[in-house]
Design an enzyme around this catalytic site. Structure first.
Site, PDB file in Angstrom:
ATOM      1  CE  LYS A 197      -3.421  -2.922   0.257  1.00 27.44           C
ATOM      2  NZ  LYS A 197      -4.360  -3.326   1.296  1.00 27.44           N
TER       3      LYS A 197
HETATM    4  C1  PLP Z   1      -5.312  -4.383   1.819  1.00 22.13           C
HETATM    5  C2  PLP Z   1      -6.773  -4.235   1.849  1.00 22.13           C
HETATM    6  C3  PLP Z   1      -7.540  -4.522   2.978  1.00 22.13           C
HETATM    7  C4  PLP Z   1      -6.984  -5.186   4.200  1.00 22.13           C
HETATM    8  O1  PLP Z   1      -5.870  -4.595   4.696  1.00 22.13           O
HETATM    9  P1  PLP Z   1      -4.826  -5.448   5.542  1.00 22.13           P
HETATM   10  O2  PLP Z   1      -3.975  -4.392   6.143  1.00 22.13           O
HETATM   11  O3  PLP Z   1      -4.098  -6.328   4.588  1.00 22.13           O
HETATM   12  O4  PLP Z   1      -5.596  -6.218   6.561  1.00 22.13           O
HETATM   13  C5  PLP Z   1      -8.894  -4.240   2.936  1.00 22.13           C
HETATM   14  N1  PLP Z   1      -9.477  -3.729   1.837  1.00 22.13           N
HETATM   15  C6  PLP Z   1      -8.766  -3.470   0.722  1.00 22.13           C
HETATM   16  C7  PLP Z   1      -9.463  -2.866  -0.445  1.00 22.13           C
HETATM   17  C8  PLP Z   1      -7.402  -3.732   0.696  1.00 22.13           C
HETATM   18  O5  PLP Z   1      -6.710  -3.511  -0.417  1.00 22.13           O
END
Ligand code: PLP
Length: 408
Positions: A197
């Site tokens: 991210k």
């Molecule tokens: C990455 C992600 C999540 C979950 O995040 P984590 O930190 O991996 O638990 C939820 N929704 C979307 C759209 C994501 O890309």
């Protein structure tokens, strides 16, 4: 990973870690706090400043952020939450964690975003099923803003944005724009700091809100449901001494919560990463521009996502999704992924429609969401991260051009 004469492996996404990031984490290791402490507070303050929200509540990942946001809504059985089918599993699962029902919305096949008409269609289905629509969880897929705020407000829904892809994105609103997560027109916004991210903390996440009561509830659900504020205590005989002073050891649990805290170690990395967020996003925008321009000659075989009308002056791009006409290419998606892999290029699908997951089919039966299906059939995410060089992008484009040339 072998080089194969084509250069190092390019994954679809990855973190950028500097020496400064490493030193920031090591400094915390030498201090007194390893779990939630002053560095979490400092990280939350920076996140609030960046988004413009009154409260930023850090938590252990984006999934737990969605869970505490769902818990803070106080949903009941037979309450419905509208979730677009093109998202990561966690968006829908959070609704089920608290016992409410998911009603999947379709998306625009060219942007993968839920639009007001998809929301309205899902609302009609929720009502036909005898459910009470309570909230909508719009997803800013790829970092690109989905704006259903007005339609959600008109229907009396709470709005929780899944902005796990969209830290730093600005959304157009009327004549101006708002930063995603500012709390403007929405109740809560959830972010993830997973390494692919915009910023990385390892595992990590946060929920922002500008509502004081929701801020309190989020903090409470993050930490076992415990309260230590004397004005909230109910067992007054235990809570207070005979002279009316609160007992110093005392705590209460009015609602059940979780241990979803972030650590100071992770927050140190997050704080250090936030110092470079402008550069991260600018580089992501440059790479997206470069792909967009380079793919023009490959149309109609491969096209970029269409732009959301809600895009503001900055899009914190998380993914670069290409829309492929695999039939015209004469190749299956697995063949394209294998051909890229042979040239040391990673790719990934974001996402398999959630309403097709066996768990949800078992619960809700088969649904026909043609926009989600059409998007899914064409999508493939190509490498996008700040450490990618222009020559790396060229390598990806050359590999794709080779496939198009074979088909043409
Ligand atoms: C990455 C992600 C999540 C979950 O995040 P984590 O930190 O991996 O638990 C939820 N929704 C979307 C759209 C994501 O890309």
């Amino acid at each position: 990973m072998t080089d194969g004469g084509s250069g190092p492996f390019l994954s679809y996404g990855r973190q950028s870690i500097s020496d400064e990031d490493i030193e920031a984490v090591v400094a915390v290791l030498r201090g007194d706090w390893l779990t939630q402490g002053p560095t979490v507070d400092a990280f939350e303050k920076e996140l609030a400043t960046l988004t413009g929200a009154t409260h930023a509540v850090a938590c252990s990942n984006g999934t737990t952020g969605l869970h505490i946001a769902a818990a803070a809504l106080d949903l009941q059985p037979k309450d419905a939450v509208i979730v677009p089918s093109i998202t990561f599993l966690a968006t829908a699962n959070a609704v089920r964690y608290v016992g409410a029902e998911v009603v999947f919305a379709d998306v625009n096949p060219d942007t993968a975003l839920m639009e007001p008409k998809h929301l309205e269609d899902a609302l009609a289905r929720a009502k036909a099923l005898g459910l009470r629509p309570r909230a909508v969880f719009p997803v800013h897929l790829a970092g690109h803003p989905a704006d259903v705020r007005d339609a959600a407000r008109a229907a009396g829904l709470m709005v929780v944005e899944d902005a796990c892809h969209a830290l730093g994105t600005k959304m157009r609103r009327g004549d101006g724009e708002v930063t995603v997560g500012s709390g403007s027109g929405v109740d809560m916004t959830v972010f993830s700091f997973h390494p692919v991210k915009t910023i990385a903390t390892g595992e990590g996440g946060a929920v922002t809100t500008s509502d004081d009561e929701l801020g309190d509830r989020l903090r409470r659900f993050r930490s076992h449901g415990m309260v230590r504020e004397p004005q909230l205590f109910r067992n007054r005989d235990e809570a207070f001494s005979p002279d009316g002073k609160p007992n110093p050891w005392y705590y209460e649990m009015p609602d059940i919560g979780f241990n979803y805290r972030l650590t100071d170690l992770q927050s140190a990395l997050g704080l250090s990463q936030l110092k470079r967020i402008d550069r991260f996003i600018e580089r992501r925008e440059e790479i997206v521009d470069l792909y967009d321009r380079s793919l023009v000659p490959l149309s109609p075989y491969i096209k970029p996502l269409s732009r959301s009308k809600a895009s503001g002056s900055r899009v914190g791009w998380h993914l670069y999704v290409g829309l492929f006409d695999f039939e015209r290419l004469g190749l299956g998606r697995a063949d394209v992924m294998a051909a890229l892999r042979e040239k040391n290029i990673g790719s990934q699908v974001h996402y398999v429609p959630v309403h097709w997951q066996p768990y949800y089919v078992e619960r809700y039966g088969k649904l026909d969401l043609p926009g989600a299906a059409a998007y899914y059939r064409r999508c493939l995410s190509l490498p996008l991260y700040p450490g990618l060089q222009d020559t790396d992008v060229q390598r990806v484009v050359d590999a794709l051009a080779g496939l198009v040339k074979r088909a043409a």
